[in-house]
Design an enzyme around this catalytic site. Structure first.
Site, PDB file in Angstrom:
ATOM      1  CG  ASN A  71     -48.099 -16.526 -16.641  1.00  0.00           C
ATOM      2  OD1 ASN A  71     -47.218 -17.364 -16.578  1.00  0.00           O
ATOM      3  ND2 ASN A  71     -49.264 -16.760 -17.466  1.00  0.00           N
ATOM      4  CD1 TRP A  72     -42.278 -13.574 -14.834  1.00  0.00           C
ATOM      5  CD2 TRP A  72     -40.886 -14.851 -13.990  1.00  0.00           C
ATOM      6  NE1 TRP A  72     -41.845 -12.915 -14.058  1.00  0.00           N
ATOM      7  CE2 TRP A  72     -40.741 -13.573 -13.307  1.00  0.00           C
ATOM      8  CE3 TRP A  72     -39.736 -15.729 -13.479  1.00  0.00           C
ATOM      9  CZ2 TRP A  72     -40.083 -13.082 -12.241  1.00  0.00           C
ATOM     10  CZ3 TRP A  72     -39.006 -15.431 -12.424  1.00  0.00           C
ATOM     11  CH2 TRP A  72     -39.048 -14.152 -11.852  1.00  0.00           C
ATOM     12  CE  LYS A  73     -48.382 -15.383 -20.518  1.00  0.00           C
ATOM     13  NZ  LYS A  73     -49.428 -14.862 -21.817  1.00  0.00           N
ATOM     14  CG  HIS A  86     -53.021 -18.834 -18.986  1.00  0.00           C
ATOM     15  ND1 HIS A  86     -52.719 -18.653 -20.340  1.00  0.00           N
ATOM     16  CD2 HIS A  86     -52.693 -17.665 -18.381  1.00  0.00           C
ATOM     17  CE1 HIS A  86     -52.276 -17.762 -20.673  1.00  0.00           C
ATOM     18  NE2 HIS A  86     -52.244 -16.668 -19.415  1.00  0.00           N
ATOM     19  CD  GLU A  92     -54.736 -13.634 -18.043  1.00  0.00           C
ATOM     20  OE1 GLU A  92     -53.695 -12.910 -17.786  1.00  0.00           O
ATOM     21  OE2 GLU A  92     -54.511 -14.882 -18.125  1.00  0.00           O
ATOM     22  N   GLY A 123     -50.934 -10.683 -24.813  1.00  0.00           N
ATOM     23  CA  GLY A 123     -50.063 -10.549 -25.663  1.00  0.00           C
ATOM     24  C   GLY A 123     -50.101  -9.539 -26.871  1.00  0.00           C
ATOM     25  CB  SER A 156     -52.077  -6.018 -23.031  1.00  0.00           C
ATOM     26  OG  SER A 156     -51.878  -7.119 -24.088  1.00  0.00           O
ATOM     27  N   GLY A 173     -48.201 -10.511 -17.792  1.00  0.00           N
ATOM     28  CA  GLY A 173     -47.482 -11.419 -18.649  1.00  0.00           C
ATOM     29  C   GLY A 173     -46.035 -10.705 -19.197  1.00  0.00           C
TER      30      GLY A 173
END
Ligand code: 13P
Length: 266
Positions: A9-11, A108, A180, A186, A227, A248
């Site tokens: 997931n490159w956000k 998400h 998640e 993060g 993470s 991520g």
């Protein structure tokens, strides 16, 4: 054994050029591994770029040569619950499909938190996406506060049940549920893999309550996200109920991402 999956997931972390470059870099590295006869094992790799880059990234994977490779696919990070109409600014799942997307991340926690997405909205999106033959990656997870109040199981069960309520899965319709925990996303510190396995089992049990067993076994996969990196991926993927990972930050560097792919077991 269910087919394993690693989802990037490159956000909103990459520019148009950067996303295109990273997708190409990943593909080049995969080809190099193939040349060295270190063929990556049989699992799915999904890249979810920012919307504006989807067409470019999907184009790279759907060329005649690359589509034979079959392990690499493109996903989106969200979509709207209608296929078309007067919905200014929204993203049509039908167009995502037309562009070559196979997966769509839905619900998400960043969308729940910053864009007011509710379980009801997510449910409508899941229904549309499933009906179109795309694979939803339904994200569920408790906040730190919910965890501290002993509500994590309750939160997860509610989110899973509401997302799937009344949605029958036909033999060809697949879904992925991503656990998640919101508070580790993060943070650089994943939860203990045993705890993730415990939560995955709770999710699995809920899907068994809803669907016939063959559907649960063949059509539903459960992944962990939060993470994950090349040092932690193995301990999660080796768990019995966890079929893959949703990554991520560690998916933003080709080297690190490929390292994670190489660590995926059969
Ligand atoms: P991180 O891997 O950066 O914690 O992000 C996880 C995530 O939100 C994937 O959807």
């Amino acid at each position: 054994m269910k087919k394993r999956i690693i989802i990037a997931n490159w956000k909103m972390q990459l520019s148009f050029k950067e996303a295109k470059f990273l997708a190409k870099e990943i593909l080049i590295k995969i080809k190099k591994k193939e040349k060295e006869k270190k063929k990556l094992k049989d699992f799915d790799i999904v890249l979810c770029p920012p919307f504006m880059s989807i067409a470019e990234v999907a184009k790279i994977f759907t060329t005649k040569e690359n589509s034979k490779r079959n392990i690499l696919s493109c996903g989106a990070q969200d979509c709207f619950w209608e296929e078309k109409g007067g919905f200014t600014g929204e993203i049509s799942p039908l167009v995502l499909k037309e562009l070559g997307c196979k997966y769509v991340i839905l619900g998400h926690s960043e969308r729940r938190q910053f864009l007011g997405e509710t379980n009801e909205m997510i449910h409508k999106k899941v229904r549309t996406v499933v009906n179109l033959g795309l694979i939803p990656i339904i994200c569920v997870g408790e906040t730190r506060e919910e965890r501290d109040r002993g509500l994590k199981e309750h939160t997860i069960l509610t989110q899973v049940s509401k997302a799937l309520e009344g949605i029958n899965l036909k033999i060809y319709q697949k879904i992925i549920i991503a656990y998640e925990p919101v508070w580790v996303i993060g943070s650089g510190q994943a939860i203990d893999s045993q705890e993730a396995e415990y939560m995955a089992k709770i999710i699995l049990q809920r899907t068994i309550d809803i669907y016939p067993l063959p559907i649960v076994h063949n059509n539903i996969r459960i992944v962990y996200g939060g993470s994950i990196n090349s040092t932690t991926v193995r301990s999660f993927i080796n768990q019995e109920t966890i079929d893959g990972v949703l990554v991520g930050s560690a998916s933003l560097k080709a080297e690190e991402f490929i390292k994670m792919c190489e660590l995926m077991p059969l």
